[in-house]
Design a protein around this motif. Structure first.
Motif: not given
Length: 469
Positions: A291-310
């Motif tokens: 459950e803790t591992g799954l909770a970090f998925l939004p963080f992964s998606f946010g990093v990808i979105a931030g990288t696209i913007v950068a």
């Protein structure tokens, strides 16, 4: 080539985090002494951080493709040995070899990117992919560790690397050119010994503060020895080395020096926050490993979105813009994390801060790599990559150890959810402060305009004459 590098970097980042959730199962299966269990994590950081400068320069001298492939092969064999380990020393040794192999391959991978893609939009796009998979590997490592430990076996947190290594090797065989080597120069053996010993002792002294206090004779003696070796390394590089591991003139560039200071501060805050939030979810909110591992998925998606913007910003703007915005957003997200409550929940205390902080981190990853290699001559790309990776590793290790000590001191003997929550919140808040300092540094240090590529700065005399002609 980009796919091979991205897959390898994903794996190296994954292995920084994948074993964390599996530690209780590893302790039971291999009968680890409680005081020795942390070495499963620490030894990887120790050898990875200790050998990065050597690995970066070795790629310049002996061929980056050669070092990249060799590092992948050794990493895969060490992963197999760790997955089959029957005793604590076998697993710790395998993790040590993994770290050394990653230190050889990771700088070579980044150097291949910066020498293949010219400064400007093409390099920014390539570094955007590199940065995205780097962050995703760290975040998904927690998920993979939790799922594999809970539903398979702890050994798979090591064995999962083998198919990744095979995929990267297959891509490298068809996509990475052989490249050349500088046969005229001999490696700086004395500098390598001093740099490896100094950085290794520095990481060792810091990561052992969970057992020895910062003011203890053991910690102070280890850190003092590290600083002596590093001071000797600077002297050797400045005065005696013919093919220095780090040409000190490289650090006169505001881009290079600023990028390394920036990544040190961001890594110190980010690694610690990642650690505290993981503990908060498991020990305060009582979430399971998967459950803790799954909770970090939004963080992964946010990093990808931030990288696209950068990446989009990098096509028209200096890295300075993304670094200032990323540092500020990351700090805001971590400050929000610091409002965590012992009676909170995932939706109220984790999801929102995860999205905000991850967008900030994503904005930083590719631009800081672009900044650290701006104006660097191609024959020193491995050197610059090794320095950047070393700054990140040292920042993460020192930040995590220092903030863990502060959090533990604040918690004291109160191991209730409220007591633990207070220590974790304080650690994350200090991490937010480090990102504020990083954003201010980017505002003050980095030039407003990107420097044009170097045309001979730092090249051997005969190559400068050739360019001049």
């Amino acid at each position: 080539m980009l796919a091979a590098v991205a897959i390898a970097q994903f794996m190296f980042a994954l292995d920084m985090a994948v074993v964390n959730v599996a530690l209780p199962a590893i302790r039971t299966a291999l009968d680890f002494a409680p005081a020795d269990l942390a070495w499963v994590v620490h030894i990887y950081a120790l050898t990875f951080g200790g050998f990065l400068l050597l690995g970066g320069r070795a790629g310049d001298l002996f061929g980056r493709r050669r070092l990249f492939v060799a590092g992948l092969v050794v990493f895969g064999l060490a992963s197999l040995a760790g997955g089959l380990a029957q005793a604590p020393w076998e697993l710790v040794t395998a993790r040590a070899v993994q770290g050394a192999a990653a230190a050889a391959a990771a700088p070579a991978a980044l150097a291949m990117l910066t020498t293949t893609f010219a400064e400007g939009p093409a390099r920014v796009r390539a570094l955007g992919i590199w940065g995205g998979v780097n962050a995703a590997g760290g975040a998904l490592g927690v998920l993979a560790g939790g799922v594999l430990t809970e539903y398979a076996n702890w050994r798979w947190v090591m064995l999962i690397n083998i198919p990744i290594v095979l995929a990267a090797l297959a891509l490298a065989a068809v996509g990475v050119p052989a490249g050349g080597r500088d046969s005229r120069r001999r490696p700086d053996v004395l500098g390598a010994v001093l740099a490896t010993g100094g950085t290794g002792l520095l990481v060792l002294g810091v990561v052992r503060t969970d057992r020895y206090a910062w003011t203890s004779a053991t910690t102070l003696g280890t850190l003092a020895a590290a600083f002596v070796l590093l001071a000797a390394f600077v002297l050797v590089e400045a005065r005696f080395a013919k093919a220095p591991l780090v040409r000190l003139g490289l650090l006169r560039s505001r881009w290079v020096a600023g990028a390394n200071a920036f990544v040190f501060l961001v890594a110190a805050g980010q690694f610690a926050a990642f650690y505290f939030v993981s503990l908060y979810m498991q020990q305060v909110l009582h979430m399971g490993a998967a459950e803790t591992g799954l909770a970090f998925l939004p963080f992964s998606f946010g990093v990808i979105a931030g990288t696209i913007v950068a990446t989009r910003l990098g096509a028209t703007r200096s890295p300075r813009t993304s670094l200032i915005a990323g540092g500020a957003l990351g700090a805001a997200g971590m400050a929000w994390f610091a409002a965590m409550s012992p009676t909170g929940g995932f939706l109220t205390d984790v999801l929102g801060p995860s999205i905000l902080a991850s967008l900030g981190i994503g904005l930083c990853l590719a631009p800081v790599a672009a900044a650290a290699t701006t104006g660097v001559p191609p024959h020193e790309a491995g050197m610059a990559s090794g320095v950047l990776n070393s700054s990140r590793q040292l920042g993460g290790a020192i930040g995590l150890a220092a903030l863990s000590t502060i959090a533990a001191h604040h918690t004291g003997s109160d191991l209730s959810p409220a007591g633990l929550n207070g220590g974790y919140a304080l650690g994350v808040l200090i991490g937010a402060g480090l990102l504020v300092v990083a954003a201010l540094l980017a505002l003050v240090v980095f030039p407003r305009a990107r420097r044009t590529p170097a045309t001979g700065d730092g090249l051997p005399a005969e190559e400068r004459e050739s360019q001049a002609a």
